[in-house]
Design a protein around this motif. Structure first.
Motif, mmCIF file in Angstrom:
data_model
loop_
_atom_site.group_PDB
_atom_site.id
_atom_site.type_symbol
_atom_site.label_atom_id
_atom_site.label_comp_id
_atom_site.label_asym_id
_atom_site.label_seq_id
_atom_site.Cartn_x
_atom_site.Cartn_y
_atom_site.Cartn_z
ATOM 1 N N UNK A 196 -51.439 46.852 83.937
ATOM 2 C CA UNK A 196 -52.779 46.889 84.526
ATOM 3 C C UNK A 196 -53.213 48.319 84.833
ATOM 4 N N UNK A 197 -52.314 49.108 85.416
ATOM 5 C CA UNK A 197 -52.656 50.501 85.731
ATOM 6 C C UNK A 197 -52.971 51.276 84.462
ATOM 7 N N UNK A 198 -52.216 51.003 83.411
ATOM 8 C CA UNK A 198 -52.462 51.665 82.133
ATOM 9 C C UNK A 198 -53.832 51.271 81.588
ATOM 10 N N UNK A 220 -56.680 52.872 83.764
ATOM 11 C CA UNK A 220 -56.871 54.314 83.586
ATOM 12 C C UNK A 220 -57.280 54.626 82.144
ATOM 13 N N UNK A 248 -53.494 54.158 76.038
ATOM 14 C CA UNK A 248 -53.249 53.500 77.323
ATOM 15 C C UNK A 248 -53.825 52.083 77.335
#
Lengths: 300, 300
Positions: free
Chosen positions: B200-202, B205, B214
């Protein structure tokens, strides 16, 4: 060959095991020299001298082994980062040693490879190889662990202006990180997961786009910080009070007990200092304060 | 007063219940008129005419009630978004109705308030009030649900250029969304949680910074898509094949069965089309394709 590596704060609230931020509060300096006797010899004050029990030594031994380097080395470690306080001390020694060895033997390692070796050094300190602190110890800045095996790190582009205040309680506990990790629940509910992803997504997008409100909202953790709260009973009071003084947010630095406070020119810095003192006195806990800035990058 | 709302894809891989993207593949058009008889009358083809069973009707009734509007209304719904395919059809009717009522009665609602009412309309369709699809139905673009209660939505600033291909299988299932939600595990392991937060963070961002790799890495889900895989057995084959043709990534659109493919000028579009056809034929499933673009914003 000398290399340094700075202190860091892992987790940043909802980013357990994936986020870390390097800061210039403290640093370790590690010198690595070729030594034509065999083996790895470690020197330094107040650190394990058996290389297998030393994060820098363990990382070094893996590299020598994997790269087939037959010569011995001497590692001299000057600890600047206090240990056991959630400031990435163990990882920093490993990261600095890895960087020094990479340069000394011209190994041409990628950043992710250096994280890989540094991370394995962490086993000497807490029994598990976790890549968060060492990621910021190699990359600088705020890093995201995309994957641990294989190591894949992304340094985030940060567009939020902030300063850092570290509240470092004088609380020492044997095997603290191991204990802190044992408190993390092995299972969580889907609702807890969703709440955590809401916070994390807010934090990440706020950091990247410079949205202060998103960072304030995002830097809250309902899983790991909550499970560990008995380790730092002052934390919620401290956080509430510094936010009343318009700090951006606060979180537990790594496995604690240090609290990381983010603030900026909208914050009442003196109010924050008074709040911290009030709260820590009310818990009868001595502490030191350290002002700091994000450590943007290393030159290698 | 007429308003439209577009189709959308919730979840986007690891963003279960928090992420959604509006696209211009299909839209619903909802006309709302004052009607000096009492109550809410609904007209339209192939939709529930009892307002309590209709997402637009249920949202409307909450608004009339909360705002103390005594007049009756007539809601005419032209469904453009096919239902039951994971394209946010039910939420779009609700969102369009809410937007039309807001304008008709000059209620001056905030976007989050409109999401709040639209979300409660979803109860008519699947028994639960979930805000993801209706968030993009009100805000447009890609939205992040920061909080459901109270509703707090953030529209993400997207810097990735991509096109959308929807693979819409002709698979219809009674009460699909309810069934799909029942497959989601109530508990997950901490390791599953961490992997999900890495993805999720990838994804977040990557979308914000325009980092294609990403997004490719991030748009993978180890929890909800995995738990629902028996509903769309073709999915992993399809995803693997379109990525071999350099699609950015693919995910299940909402509760499926539609697959959302992101591609760009680095992708082999004709190769993607051939792959889709190969895979769907091998599963003996008819499908339609719809090219689309992200629906950036509504003008209200």
């Amino acid at each position: 060959m000398i290399a340094i590596s700075y202190s860091s704060s892992a987790n940043l609230g909802p980013g357990y095991d994936i986020l870390s931020m390097g800061h210039d509060a403290f640093y370790d300096e590690v010198e690595v020299l070729e030594d034509h006797s065999n083996g790895i010899r470690i020197s330094g004050d107040g650190i394990p001298l058996d290389y297998k029990k030393n994060t820098a030594g363990l990382s070094a031994s893996m590299i020598l082994n994997d790269y087939g380097i037959k010569t011995g080395i001497k590692i001299n470690i000057k600890k600047g980062i206090p240990a056991g306080l959630g400031l990435g001390s163990s990882g920093a020694s490993a990261a600095a040693a890895v960087r020094a060895i990479n340069k000394l033997f011209n190994l041409g390692m990628s950043h992710d490879e250096m994280v890989h070796y540094s991370m394995h050094g962490e086993i000497a300190a807490c029994g598990s190889a976790h890549p968060d602190n060492v990621s910021s110890g190699i990359y600088g800045g705020i890093t995201l662990v995309q994957s641990k095996n294989p190591v894949k790190i992304k340094k985030l582009k940060i567009n939020l202006n902030f300063s850092i205040l570290l509240v470092i309680p004088e609380l020492f506990m044997e095997n603290k990180t191991m204990y802190a990790r044992s408190l993390v629940p092995s299972k969580i509910t889907m609702d807890e997961h969703i709440e955590s992803t809401q916070r994390l997504s807010s934090l990440i997008s706020g950091l990247i786009t410079g949205d202060r409100d998103l960072v304030s909202y995002g830097m809250n953790d309902n899983i790991v910080e909550r499970a560990r709260i008995k380790m730092f009973p002052y934390y919620y009071d401290l956080k509430r009070r510094v936010i009343e003084n318009n700090a951006i947010s606060a979180c537990i630095s790594g496995a604690g007990p240090t609290v990381l406070i983010l603030y900026d020119d909208k914050s009442d810095y003196n109010g924050i200092l008074r709040s911290v003192d009030d709260v820590m006195r009310s818990y009868n806990i001595k502490y030191i304060l350290k002002k700091s800035r994000i450590m943007e990058a290393y030159n290698d």
